[in-house]
Design a protein around this motif. Structure first.
Motif, short mmCIF file in Angstrom:
data_model
loop_
_atom_site.label_atom_id
_atom_site.label_comp_id
_atom_site.label_asym_id
_atom_site.label_seq_id
_atom_site.Cartn_x
_atom_site.Cartn_y
_atom_site.Cartn_z
N LYS A 104 0.84 -1.20 0.00
CA LYS A 104 0.00 0.00 0.00
C LYS A 104 0.87 1.26 0.00
O LYS A 104 1.63 1.49 -0.91
N SER A 105 0.80 2.08 1.04
CA SER A 105 1.51 3.37 1.01
C SER A 105 2.82 3.34 1.81
O SER A 105 3.49 4.37 1.92
N SER A 106 3.20 2.21 2.36
CA SER A 106 4.39 2.13 3.22
C SER A 106 5.60 1.62 2.45
O SER A 106 5.62 0.47 2.00
N ALA A 145 5.90 5.75 -9.09
CA ALA A 145 5.62 6.22 -7.73
C ALA A 145 6.45 7.46 -7.38
O ALA A 145 6.25 8.05 -6.31
N LYS A 218 6.36 8.60 2.23
CA LYS A 218 5.14 7.91 1.84
C LYS A 218 5.19 7.46 0.39
O LYS A 218 5.72 8.15 -0.48
N GLU A 220 3.32 6.74 -2.99
CA GLU A 220 2.11 7.09 -3.73
C GLU A 220 2.13 6.34 -5.06
O GLU A 220 2.87 6.67 -5.96
N TYR A 221 1.28 5.33 -5.13
CA TYR A 221 1.29 4.47 -6.32
C TYR A 221 -0.13 4.04 -6.64
O TYR A 221 -0.85 3.55 -5.78
#
Length: 428
Positions: A104-106, A145, A218, A220-221
């Motif tokens: 996810k975002s990690s 990303a 963070k 972002e994808y």
């Protein structure tokens, strides 16, 4: 001894130059690397000048002993062919997409997830295949990303080469050393499991500490549709790989010559895939792509290096080096092999040490020390393994700025403590 040493010395220097510069010859639409051409020319010179004895030359090709390079090539190419087939089916990309989605975002989660997956896949497939498969994927998703690809590229390459110590089928250097000393699949795992596990965890930990600040940013994808591989083909490929590993474990108890196992398993798997594709009236492009991407250049390279090493043995150089190396502590032997591997590449280094130790040492820990060195030396400099050169080439093609100096900087920081941990645990 002088003339043969001069020839071998120039050959190794020429090979090194060709590897570093990635110099290729192009004939019409076909291009090929030249590092193996230099070695082949050197081998021919040694034969024509009579530096190698006829019996030694004969043994390179038809010896019934485990050291026969032809048998070693059969084992490596058969194992590699199954990994390439799984890649063509889409297995590795599918796994990479799943990992990316779960993170996810990690970035921290993604980093450790990638490290874990690459470690597991390397153990059961091949380090070179993982590098060829995952490197372009990492370049792709990090661009999308808009994050720094360096942490992922570094941990990918290091994991692929540390965890390739776990099974001896993961690296041609492991195969060469283990077949020479008739080390069984089970005995190898018992000896190398702990050093590999410890070295792998230490290496991942060091890389994480190096990039900890960057990984806290963070991620972002945007999710992409995951392309699922054909279940039937994937089942055939994984079954072939699983049966091969199982049969290599039990083959000593069945009295089977080890090189038959991967050859038969790969052959049956490919025939099964062929039958399936014909039955479904599908294109045979999958099989052609798998066979086309096999590392055929390794055939003349390994045979040429076997001739050169036999030449050194026949002229007495290995006797001189062997008397020195046999009196050293195994950690010293491992470190010397580690450094030499980065001067002449890990494959010729392993062949040289194999012949030396076979004559002058009965200490099996020294053999395992060379196994460790042949894997870990791959990430000290790009010269340490052919995978390093392929890796740098892929990065250049994907416009990723990662210089030789960057490789050496990160490689040195990780490789030195990692090899001490692995060699130290061999003593337990």
């Amino acid at each position: 001894m002088v003339a043969p040493l001069i020839v071998v010395g120039f050959v190794l220097l020429g090979m090194l130059v060709c590897i570093v510069t990635n110099f290729k010859i192009k004939i019409r639409k076909i291009s090929f690397s030249t590092y193996w051409v230099v070695c082949l020319i050197g081998a021919i010179i040694c034969i024509c000048c009579g530096f190698i004895h006829k019996e030694s030359l004969k043994n390179v090709f038809i010896s019934s002993a485990n050291i026969n390079p032809v048998k070693i090539l059969v084992i490596f190419l058969s194992c590699t062919s199954l990994s390439i087939l799984l890649d063509q089916i889409g297995f590795f990309r599918y796994i990479a997409q799943l990992v990316l989605k779960k993170a996810k975002s990690s970035q921290v989660k993604l980093f450790f997830a990638f490290s874990f997956i690459i470690a597991i896949l390397t153990i059961f497939t091949s380090n070179d295949i993982l590098i060829l498969t995952f490197t372009p994927f990492i370049c792709y998703f990090t661009k999308r990303a808009k994050i720094d690809p360096t942490p992922y590229l570094v941990v990918e390459f290091i994991c692929a080469n540390v965890w390739s110590m776990f099974f001896y089928i993961d690296n041609p250097t492991n195969i060469y050393l283990c077949t020479l000393y008739n080390i069984s699949f089970v005995d190898y795992v018992i000896k190398m499991a702990l050093p590999t596990l410890a070295a792998g965890l230490v290496a991942i930990g060091i890389v994480y500490l190096l990039f900890m600040k960057k990984l806290k940013q963070k991620l972002e994808y945007e999710d992409e549709e995951i392309v699922k591989p054909n279940k039937n083909l994937l089942g055939i490929g994984l079954a072939g790989l699983g049966v091969m590993v199982l049969m290599m474990i039990i083959s000593p108890y069945l009295g089977l010559d080890i090189w038959y196992v991967p050859l038969i398993c790969a052959g049956v798997t490919y025939i099964t895939v062929l039958i399936y594709l014909l039955a479904k009236k599908e294109s045979l492009k999958l099989l052609w792509g798998s066979l086309k991407n096999l590392p055929y250049e390794l055939i003349p390279f390994l045979i040429s290096m076997a001739i050169l090493v036999s030449t050194l043995q026949d002229v007495g150089f290995i006797d001189v080096f062997g008397k020195f190396i046999s009196s050293q502590h195994i950690i010293v032997v491992g470190l010397i092999a580690f450094l030499i591997g980065n001067l002449i590449n890990n494959i010729p280094m392993s062949m040289f040490f194999a012949s030396t130790l076979a004559t002058f040492s009965t200490n099996m820990n020294m053999v395992y020390a060379v196994v460790v060195a042949s894997n870990i030396c791959a990430f000290l400099t790009p010269v340490g393994a052919l995978a390093g050169i392929m890796y740098m080439k892929i990065l250049k093609e994907n416009d990723v700025k990662f210089s030789f100096l960057s490789f050496i900087k990160y490689g040195t920081i990780v490789a030195i403590p990692t090899i001490f941990v692995a060699l130290g645990l061999l003593l337990i």
